[in-house]
Design a protein around this motif. Structure first.
Motif, PDB file in Angstrom:
ATOM      1  N   ASN A   1      49.824  62.057  63.118  1.00 31.80           N
ATOM      2  CA  ASN A   1      49.092  63.268  63.494  1.00 31.80           C
ATOM      3  C   ASN A   1      49.801  64.056  64.589  1.00 31.80           C
ATOM      4  OD1 ASN A   1      47.027  62.830  61.630  1.00 31.80           O
ATOM      5  ND2 ASN A   1      45.835  61.608  63.076  1.00 31.80           N
ATOM      6  N   ALA A   2      50.557  63.369  65.419  1.00 30.91           N
ATOM      7  CA  ALA A   2      51.282  64.067  66.482  1.00 30.91           C
ATOM      8  C   ALA A   2      52.355  64.987  65.905  1.00 30.91           C
ATOM      9  CB  ALA A   2      51.906  63.062  67.434  1.00 30.91           C
ATOM     10  N   LYS A   3      52.876  64.613  64.749  1.00 34.55           N
ATOM     11  CA  LYS A   3      53.931  65.396  64.108  1.00 34.55           C
ATOM     12  C   LYS A   3      53.430  66.205  62.917  1.00 34.55           C
ATOM     13  CE  LYS A   3      57.621  62.201  65.445  1.00 34.55           C
ATOM     14  NZ  LYS A   3      58.729  61.332  64.955  1.00 34.55           N
ATOM     15  N   ASN A   4      52.140  66.116  62.628  1.00 31.25           N
ATOM     16  CA  ASN A   4      51.586  66.790  61.441  1.00 31.25           C
ATOM     17  C   ASN A   4      52.340  66.402  60.170  1.00 31.25           C
ATOM     18  OD1 ASN A   4      49.813  68.048  63.173  1.00 31.25           O
ATOM     19  ND2 ASN A   4      50.178  70.107  62.387  1.00 31.25           N
ATOM     20  N   MET A   5      52.537  65.105  60.004  1.00 31.49           N
ATOM     21  CA  MET A   5      53.314  64.598  58.875  1.00 31.49           C
ATOM     22  C   MET A   5      52.516  63.530  58.133  1.00 31.49           C
ATOM     23  SD  MET A   5      56.478  65.960  58.797  1.00 31.49           S
ATOM     24  CE  MET A   5      57.486  64.709  58.010  1.00 31.49           C
TER      25      MET A   5
ATOM     26  N   SER B   1      58.073  62.745  52.274  1.00 32.56           N
ATOM     27  CA  SER B   1      57.440  63.255  53.479  1.00 32.56           C
ATOM     28  C   SER B   1      56.800  64.597  53.197  1.00 32.56           C
ATOM     29  CB  SER B   1      58.466  63.390  54.604  1.00 32.56           C
ATOM     30  OG  SER B   1      58.973  62.129  54.979  1.00 32.56           O
ATOM     31  N   CYS B   2      55.775  64.903  53.974  1.00 33.26           N
ATOM     32  CA  CYS B   2      55.079  66.180  53.831  1.00 33.26           C
ATOM     33  C   CYS B   2      54.781  66.709  55.231  1.00 33.26           C
ATOM     34  CB  CYS B   2      53.792  65.990  53.043  1.00 33.26           C
ATOM     35  SG  CYS B   2      52.746  67.452  52.933  1.00 33.26           S
ATOM     36  N   ALA B   3      55.328  67.857  55.524  1.00 32.30           N
ATOM     37  CA  ALA B   3      55.098  68.511  56.810  1.00 32.30           C
ATOM     38  C   ALA B   3      53.980  69.530  56.649  1.00 32.30           C
ATOM     39  CB  ALA B   3      56.366  69.189  57.291  1.00 32.30           C
ATOM     40  N   ALA B   4      53.010  69.473  57.547  1.00 29.05           N
ATOM     41  CA  ALA B   4      51.840  70.345  57.449  1.00 29.05           C
ATOM     42  C   ALA B   4      51.725  71.259  58.663  1.00 29.05           C
ATOM     43  CB  ALA B   4      50.574  69.504  57.323  1.00 29.05           C
ATOM     44  N   SER B   5      51.310  72.470  58.414  1.00 27.58           N
ATOM     45  CA  SER B   5      50.976  73.379  59.512  1.00 27.58           C
ATOM     46  C   SER B   5      49.477  73.260  59.777  1.00 27.58           C
ATOM     47  CB  SER B   5      51.331  74.812  59.138  1.00 27.58           C
ATOM     48  OG  SER B   5      50.518  75.249  58.065  1.00 27.58           O
ATOM     49  N   GLY B   6      49.027  73.812  60.881  1.00 28.19           N
ATOM     50  CA  GLY B   6      47.591  73.765  61.149  1.00 28.19           C
ATOM     51  C   GLY B   6      47.264  72.947  62.373  1.00 28.19           C
ATOM     52  N   ARG B   7      46.387  73.478  63.198  1.00 21.80           N
ATOM     53  CA  ARG B   7      46.073  72.822  64.460  1.00 21.80           C
ATOM     54  C   ARG B   7      45.097  71.677  64.314  1.00 21.80           C
ATOM     55  NH1 ARG B   7      44.160  77.872  67.847  1.00 21.80           N
ATOM     56  NH2 ARG B   7      43.328  78.382  65.801  1.00 21.80           N
ATOM     57  N   ILE B   8      44.413  71.569  63.193  1.00 17.76           N
ATOM     58  CA  ILE B   8      43.418  70.514  63.030  1.00 17.76           C
ATOM     59  C   ILE B   8      43.823  69.566  61.913  1.00 17.76           C
ATOM     60  CG2 ILE B   8      41.493  71.756  64.038  1.00 17.76           C
ATOM     61  CD1 ILE B   8      40.643  72.545  61.215  1.00 17.76           C
ATOM     62  N   PHE B   9      45.120  69.321  61.808  1.00 16.35           N
ATOM     63  CA  PHE B   9      45.647  68.418  60.782  1.00 16.35           C
ATOM     64  C   PHE B   9      44.954  67.074  60.840  1.00 16.35           C
ATOM     65  CE2 PHE B   9      48.697  66.515  58.023  1.00 16.35           C
ATOM     66  CZ  PHE B   9      48.968  65.262  58.548  1.00 16.35           C
ATOM     67  N   SER B  10      44.697  66.575  62.035  1.00 16.24           N
ATOM     68  CA  SER B  10      44.140  65.230  62.169  1.00 16.24           C
ATOM     69  C   SER B  10      42.750  65.104  61.550  1.00 16.24           C
ATOM     70  CB  SER B  10      44.086  64.826  63.642  1.00 16.24           C
ATOM     71  OG  SER B  10      43.252  65.709  64.368  1.00 16.24           O
ATOM     72  N   SER B  11      42.069  66.193  61.342  1.00 18.85           N
ATOM     73  CA  SER B  11      40.721  66.149  60.756  1.00 18.85           C
ATOM     74  C   SER B  11      40.742  66.169  59.233  1.00 18.85           C
ATOM     75  CB  SER B  11      39.885  67.322  61.265  1.00 18.85           C
ATOM     76  OG  SER B  11      40.359  68.542  60.722  1.00 18.85           O
TER      77      SER B  11
ATOM     78  N   ALA C   1      47.525  58.506  46.032  1.00 14.95           N
ATOM     79  CA  ALA C   1      47.087  57.854  47.266  1.00 14.95           C
ATOM     80  C   ALA C   1      46.377  58.863  48.156  1.00 14.95           C
ATOM     81  CB  ALA C   1      48.271  57.249  48.010  1.00 14.95           C
ATOM     82  N   ARG C   2      45.549  58.324  49.041  1.00  9.74           N
ATOM     83  CA  ARG C   2      44.799  59.155  49.997  1.00  9.74           C
ATOM     84  C   ARG C   2      44.681  58.416  51.313  1.00  9.74           C
ATOM     85  NH1 ARG C   2      40.539  63.199  50.002  1.00  9.74           N
ATOM     86  NH2 ARG C   2      38.919  62.775  51.546  1.00  9.74           N
ATOM     87  N   MET C   3      44.796  59.172  52.405  1.00  8.47           N
ATOM     88  CA  MET C   3      44.514  58.625  53.729  1.00  8.47           C
ATOM     89  C   MET C   3      43.525  59.558  54.415  1.00  8.47           C
ATOM     90  SD  MET C   3      46.953  57.526  56.928  1.00  8.47           S
ATOM     91  CE  MET C   3      47.100  55.781  56.515  1.00  8.47           C
ATOM     92  N   THR C   4      42.421  58.996  54.880  1.00  6.62           N
ATOM     93  CA  THR C   4      41.406  59.815  55.526  1.00  6.62           C
ATOM     94  C   THR C   4      41.788  60.128  56.969  1.00  6.62           C
ATOM     95  OG1 THR C   4      40.094  58.014  56.467  1.00  6.62           O
ATOM     96  CG2 THR C   4      39.688  58.567  54.149  1.00  6.62           C
ATOM     97  N   SER C   5      40.992  60.966  57.588  1.00  4.68           N
ATOM     98  CA  SER C   5      41.211  61.302  58.992  1.00  4.68           C
ATOM     99  C   SER C   5      41.028  60.083  59.889  1.00  4.68           C
ATOM    100  CB  SER C   5      40.245  62.412  59.414  1.00  4.68           C
ATOM    101  OG  SER C   5      38.900  61.996  59.242  1.00  4.68           O
ATOM    102  N   LEU C   6      40.323  59.078  59.384  1.00  5.80           N
ATOM    103  CA  LEU C   6      40.085  57.857  60.150  1.00  5.80           C
ATOM    104  C   LEU C   6      41.125  56.781  59.853  1.00  5.80           C
ATOM    105  CD1 LEU C   6      36.206  57.648  59.721  1.00  5.80           C
ATOM    106  CD2 LEU C   6      37.512  58.661  61.607  1.00  5.80           C
ATOM    107  N   GLY C   7      42.067  57.091  58.974  1.00  2.73           N
ATOM    108  CA  GLY C   7      43.140  56.158  58.679  1.00  2.73           C
ATOM    109  C   GLY C   7      42.884  55.201  57.533  1.00  2.73           C
ATOM    110  N   ARG C   8      41.775  55.355  56.855  1.00  2.00           N
ATOM    111  CA  ARG C   8      41.524  54.499  55.693  1.00  2.00           C
ATOM    112  C   ARG C   8      42.323  55.003  54.501  1.00  2.00           C
ATOM    113  NH1 ARG C   8      35.415  53.875  54.462  1.00  2.00           N
ATOM    114  NH2 ARG C   8      35.461  56.155  54.691  1.00  2.00           N
TER     115      ARG C   8
END
Length: 126
Positions: A73-77, A21-31, A49-56
């Motif tokens: 994205n709700a948990k910034n994880m 798991s990776c916990a991230a700070s930042g208000r625009i994590f979803s982007s 591995a990579r996951m884009t902001s669009l979930g790909r």
């Protein structure tokens, strides 16, 4: 500034599973696009591995079908589920964030990522 903190590494037998798991700070994590890399002793850091902001998602050939990246994205994880582990998966695993091209899929170089966690050790015994 973004801070990333990994957890979940450890020692596991070949064929076993681990979830990082990776916990991230930042208000625009979803982007951001989020990625996982690994580095074994004496080797260069390599894309996992990579996951884009669009979930790909995109995976290295060596882990495709065994590893799954996901994000909340709700948990910034962001997480990496690793199944059917092999001794060659042994490495320090790093979480990374790409804030510049969050919707792009094929960015696999470490230079494409702007922020990094401190890493977590994964050891797979034979």
């Amino acid at each position: 500034q973004v801070q990333l903190v990994e957890s979940g590494g450890g020692l596991v037998q070949a064929g076993g599973s681990l979830r990082l798991s990776c916990a991230a700070s930042g208000r625009i994590f979803s982007s951001y696009a989020m990625g996982w890399f690994r580095q074994a002793p004496g080797k260069e850091r390599e894309f996992v591995a990579r996951m884009t902001s669009l979930g790909r998602t995109a995976y290295a050939v060596s882990v495709a079908g065994r590893f799954t990246i996901s994000r909340d994205n709700a948990k910034n994880m962001v997480s990496l589920q690793m199944n059917s582990l092999k001794p060659e998966d042994t490495a320090v695993y790093y979480c990374a964030a790409d804030q510049r091209y969050g919707s792009s899929l094929n960015r696999r170089s470490a230079y494409d990522y702007d922020y990094w966690g401190q890493g977590t050790q994964v050891t797979v015994s034979s």
